[in-house]
Design an enzyme around this catalytic site. Structure first.
Site, mmCIF file in Angstrom:
data_model
loop_
_atom_site.group_PDB
_atom_site.id
_atom_site.type_symbol
_atom_site.label_atom_id
_atom_site.label_comp_id
_atom_site.label_asym_id
_atom_site.label_seq_id
_atom_site.Cartn_x
_atom_site.Cartn_y
_atom_site.Cartn_z
ATOM 1 N N LYS A 34 -15.288 9.422 60.350
ATOM 2 C CA LYS A 34 -16.731 9.549 60.133
ATOM 3 C C LYS A 34 -17.328 10.550 61.111
ATOM 4 O O LYS A 34 -18.097 11.435 60.725
ATOM 5 C CB LYS A 34 -17.417 8.196 60.289
ATOM 6 N N ASP A 47 -21.415 6.140 57.131
ATOM 7 C CA ASP A 47 -21.760 5.205 58.201
ATOM 8 C C ASP A 47 -22.235 3.901 57.571
ATOM 9 O O ASP A 47 -22.097 3.699 56.364
ATOM 10 C CB ASP A 47 -22.821 5.805 59.123
#
Length: 226
Positions: free
Chosen positions: A121, A139
């Site tokens: 991420k 997220d």
């Protein structure tokens, strides 16, 4: 699950709601962004920005983070959650950047993921924001809203959510979609108090309709509807 036409409509609506969505982590260069992204894990961007306002004046380059004792760096970021581990990872990352990349943050996603404290991420955020490479960072906000809306399944892993979005969203729109979904989740479809009554996506949102009918349902029941 929404079909492609419905997904396109959802993303167009979110784009209209948040046309100026952007990365809210303050930074002046890719290296500072990497530090800010690392600090932001399980922490709000607003708090990170308060800490980095002074941190980035004291520490400018990787060598600066290695020139002080670990305890001093920990003290500088003490108000950030998990500050001990994050301070350790920052120093380890700086060591790798100096030793393996000539003091410059690598631009390649695969190389970024090799750095301590940088996961998939975080790497996606960095390549997208710092280097202009299309990417879809998933997220907690992106995961939550895509599952609530029915773009993804409740049981999907974070990686599966990312892959679904990559299939359903044109590549040139990955980065802007990432930011808009975050803003939608951060400011509208919140974890605890989503604005369902005023949401323009209510007719398409499976969880929103349930909340409006019954005042909210258990997660287990929501998952059974996937």
């Amino acid at each position: 699950m929404l079909n492609q036409s419905q997904i396109d409509s959802v993303l167009e609506t979110i784009a209209a709601m948040f046309p100026d969505a952007h990365c809210e982590l303050n930074h002046r260069n890719p290296f500072e962004l990497a530090i800010a992204v690392m600090l932001s894990a399980q922490c709000t961007d607003a708090l990170v920005n308060r800490v980095t306002a002074s941190l980035f004046e004291k520490y400018r380059v990787p060598e600066d983070y290695l020139s002080v004792p670990l305890e001093e760096l920990q003290s500088d970021i003490r108000s950030i959650g998990l500050y001990r581990n994050k301070a350790k990872h920052i120093r380890q990352m700086c060591e790798r950047i100096i030793e393996d990349y000539g003091g410059e943050l690598p631009r390649n996603r695969e190389e970024l993921i090799k750095l301590p404290g940088i996961g998939r991420k975080s790497a996606n955020v960095i390549v997208s924001v710092a280097f202009g490479e299309p990417a879809l960072a998933v997220d907690t906000h992106v995961e939550r809203v895509t599952k609530r809306l029915g773009i993804c399944r409740w049981k999907d892993s974070v990686l599966e959510v990312e892959k679904t979005l990559m299939r359903r969203v044109p590549r040139e729109k990955w980065s802007e979609t990432h930011h808009r979904l975050i803003f939608f989740g951060r400011y509208h479809c919140k974890a605890q108090a989503p604005k369902c009554p005023e949401c323009p996506l209510l007719d398409l949102c499976r969880e929103g309709r349930k909340r409006m009918r019954g005042g909210g349902l258990a997660v287990a029941e929501e998952r059974n509807d996937a």
